[in-house]
Scaffold this motif. Structure first.
Motif, PDB file in Angstrom:
ATOM      1  N   ALA A   4       0.827  -1.202   0.000  1.00 29.09           N
ATOM      2  CA  ALA A   4       0.000   0.000   0.000  1.00 29.09           C
ATOM      3  C   ALA A   4       0.865   1.257   0.000  1.00 29.09           C
ATOM      4  N   ASN A   5       0.325   2.345  -0.577  1.00 32.03           N
ATOM      5  CA  ASN A   5       1.049   3.619  -0.555  1.00 32.03           C
ATOM      6  C   ASN A   5       0.947   4.232   0.838  1.00 32.03           C
ATOM      7  N   PRO A   6       1.788   5.210   1.186  1.00 31.64           N
ATOM      8  CA  PRO A   6       1.821   5.775   2.543  1.00 31.64           C
ATOM      9  C   PRO A   6       0.477   6.298   3.038  1.00 31.64           C
ATOM     10  N   THR A   7      -0.283   6.948   2.163  1.00 31.23           N
ATOM     11  CA  THR A   7      -1.574   7.502   2.578  1.00 31.23           C
ATOM     12  C   THR A   7      -2.545   6.396   2.969  1.00 31.23           C
ATOM     13  N   LEU A   8      -2.650   5.373   2.101  1.00 34.74           N
ATOM     14  CA  LEU A   8      -3.531   4.239   2.389  1.00 34.74           C
ATOM     15  C   LEU A   8      -3.052   3.486   3.621  1.00 34.74           C
ATOM     16  N   LEU A   9      -1.747   3.374   3.779  1.00 35.31           N
ATOM     17  CA  LEU A   9      -1.172   2.661   4.919  1.00 35.31           C
ATOM     18  C   LEU A   9      -1.541   3.360   6.224  1.00 35.31           C
ATOM     19  N   GLN A  10      -1.462   4.683   6.227  1.00 41.34           N
ATOM     20  CA  GLN A  10      -1.798   5.449   7.427  1.00 41.34           C
ATOM     21  C   GLN A  10      -3.278   5.275   7.778  1.00 41.34           C
ATOM     22  N   TYR A  11      -4.128   5.344   6.746  1.00 38.79           N
ATOM     23  CA  TYR A  11      -5.561   5.161   6.996  1.00 38.79           C
ATOM     24  C   TYR A  11      -5.865   3.757   7.523  1.00 38.79           C
ATOM     25  N   ALA A  12      -5.274   2.746   6.892  1.00 38.15           N
ATOM     26  CA  ALA A  12      -5.546   1.361   7.287  1.00 38.15           C
ATOM     27  C   ALA A  12      -5.113   1.106   8.726  1.00 38.15           C
ATOM     28  N   ASN A  13      -3.930   1.591   9.092  1.00 39.11           N
ATOM     29  CA  ASN A  13      -3.441   1.392  10.458  1.00 39.11           C
ATOM     30  C   ASN A  13      -4.345   2.074  11.477  1.00 39.11           C
ATOM     31  N   SER A  14      -4.771   3.281  11.153  1.00 36.86           N
ATOM     32  CA  SER A  14      -5.655   4.022  12.049  1.00 36.86           C
ATOM     33  C   SER A  14      -6.994   3.305  12.205  1.00 36.86           C
ATOM     34  N   ARG A  15      -7.528   2.822  11.084  1.00 35.89           N
ATOM     35  CA  ARG A  15      -8.818   2.137  11.114  1.00 35.89           C
ATOM     36  C   ARG A  15      -8.716   0.801  11.842  1.00 35.89           C
ATOM     37  N   ILE A  16      -7.610   0.096  11.652  1.00 34.08           N
ATOM     38  CA  ILE A  16      -7.420  -1.193  12.335  1.00 34.08           C
ATOM     39  C   ILE A  16      -7.371  -0.984  13.847  1.00 34.08           C
ATOM     40  N   GLU A  17      -6.673   0.080  14.266  1.00 42.29           N
ATOM     41  CA  GLU A  17      -6.590   0.374  15.698  1.00 42.29           C
ATOM     42  C   GLU A  17      -7.980   0.657  16.271  1.00 42.29           C
ATOM     43  N   GLU A  18      -8.771   1.403  15.516  1.00 45.01           N
ATOM     44  CA  GLU A  18     -10.132   1.717  15.949  1.00 45.01           C
ATOM     45  C   GLU A  18     -10.989   0.447  16.011  1.00 45.01           C
TER      46      GLU A  18
END
Length: 493
Positions: free
Chosen positions: A412-426
């Protein structure tokens, strides 16, 4: 002038061709002394696993008496093979200013290099010992994960029978006649009104012995918590999964045809649950009902000792959530006060609230709730619980979304990676809450027999004793938030 003497120590476990005799050890030590004399101490036929040896103890006595200035041995392991013991001995030597010399390994603690080399040797010996322990531990948990029997004595109600699993010899549990008593214990404790004491007294009056002795409460409590008796189905899988237990066996094996083993995990790790090769006797619904009752046992005891209302432990201030405490007035009325307001004025309080009024209000709501619950339950099976079904569906949906997000992380690109990590944590936070809810609901499922029992108590509430009122409340209610203006009940149903 130092009048202390040298000491030579030798040890030989057993006579065999490749072992060096004590006399040969002494020859090496005398050579190290360069012609000097040394007092000899020897232990023949003793292991080096500890220091409980006659002549070695005599040597220690002479050291503490101030008679010895130096201890000479053929080899380090003649003193001890235990690192713990050896370190303690070195502390004793240092305390009494005694030097230590190993002939073949060239350790001489009178020199800085000798002391350094000795410390290095100890470190590597400890590393080897810990590596061996780790290999043994890994082998143990590897066998646990495969469902091999790893305990000692068979659980009560079982005998051990040799079997072969995947080409490995092990054992499995096989029911014996005592299993009928085990089933009786679960069925009796599964009744809301039955206590440990009721069961132990019954077994005593019926002359039923457990391992030849009268049944004790401690033994009964351990037995009722043991999952080795349960028919391991998906309810059991979900229950232990929600407790944070590491489940080695795949979900499809939890069919109820077999039972399970619960092993303590490595230090700092979660316990391990695996499907066992033996059949369980206790239905999962009964086993889970017993676990729920066991978890509430302390609450019952504390309430009986410390409070004069069957609402104790459940009632909270409707404003701040702190506990409500009772106070008896001279007019005979028991008033309920917010604990936080009483202690530090941190809450406006619950208003004028009395025990009698709140008890009557909660009782009336329990009657209504049971009437509605019985209507909705209708002809459903005992294990059916709509809240549990909904909670499981929500949990499965959340876990599925987490898995999909994890799949997107690869490349994944950095933007998608940041979103995915944040969403997974939530989502993981939601998952933990949902998992706990599933565990609570699984254990709190109310059977038809419990419904009938509770309804009977509610119909004759004035004659029901204090403990039974608390049990009914605990089965139905998780919390009551109250003020003089409003009562909000959080139900378990």
């Amino acid at each position: 002038m130092d009048n202390r003497i040298d000491a030579i120590y030798g040890r030989q476990s057993i006579d065999k061709k490749d072992s060096i005799s004590i006399e040969s050890q002494f020859e090496f030590c005398r050579y190290e002394l360069k012609g000097g004399e040394g007092k000899e101490y020897k232990d023949k036929g003793y292991s080096g696993k500890n220091i409980d040896r006659p002549d070695f103890q005599r040597l220690l006595g002479d050291i503490k008496a101030g008679l010895i200035k130096r201890v000479v041995v053929y080899k380090l392991d003649r003193i001890s093979r235990s690192i713990v013991d050896f370190v303690k001995l070195m502390e004793i030597f240092k305390q009494y200013n005694v030097e230590f010399v190993s002939c073949t390994e060239k350790f001489d603690t009178s020199t800085p290099m000798g002391r350094a080399m000795l410390n290095i040797c100890i470190v590597f010996a400890q590393l080897e010992r810990e590596s061996i322990q780790m290999r043994v531990t890994d082998a143990f948990y590897s066998r646990c994960a495969k469902g091999y029997y790893m305990r000692g004595r068979a659980a009560y109600g079982f005998d051990l029978e040799p079997i072969v699993m995947d080409g490995i010899k092990t054992k499995k549990l096989v029911e014996n006649a005592e299993m009928d008593y085990v089933e009786m214990m679960f069925e009796m404790y599964g009744e809301p009104e039955t206590s440990y004491g009721d069961i132990t007294r019954y077994f005593t009056t019926q002359d039923i012995l457990v391992y030849g002795k009268t049944l004790k409460r401690g033994f009964l409590g351990q037995l009722l918590r043991n999952p080795v008796y349960v028919q391991a189905d998906m309810d059991i899988y979900e229950y232990f999964k929600a407790q944070g237990v590491k489940i080695e066996s795949p979900p499809e094996l939890f069919t109820g045809d077999y039972s399970c083993y619960l092993y303590q995990g490595r230090e700092g790790e979660e316990p391990i649950l695996v499907i066992a090769p033996h059949k369980g006797r206790i239905p999962s619904a009964l086993w889970l009902a017993v676990q729920h009752k066991l978890s509430q046992n302390t609450t019952f005891q504390n309430g009986r000792k410390c409070h004069n209302t069957w609402l104790a432990g459940k009632i909270k201030c409707g404003c701040c959530g702190y506990a409500l405490t009772s106070q008896n007035a001279a007019n005979g009325v028991t008033y309920l006060h917010c604990k936080q307001r009483s202690e530090n004025k941190g809450c406006q309080g619950a208003g004028t609230l009395t025990k009698q009024v709140l008890e009557q209000a909660v009782y009336a709501e329990m009657v209504k709730k049971m009437r509605v619950f019985q209507t909705l339950k209708g002809g459903k099976t005992e294990s059916y619980n709509p809240k549990l079904t909904a909670a499981r569906a929500a949990l499965a949906k959340t876990e599925s979304e987490i898995e999909k997000l994890l799949d997107t992380l690869s490349g994944a690109n950095p933007t998608l990676l940041q979103y995915a990590n944040s969403r997974i944590e939530e989502l993981d936070g939601q998952r933990q809450v949902q998992a706990k809810l599933v565990a609570d609901l699984t254990a709190n499922s109310v059977s038809s027999s419990q419904v009938e029992s509770i309804s009977g108590y509610l119909r004759d509430w004035e004659s029901v004793d204090f403990d039974d009122k608390r049990r009914v409340l605990d089965t139905l209610v998780s919390q009551v938030r109250a003020t003089s203006e409003q009562v909000v009940i959080h139900w378990k149903l």
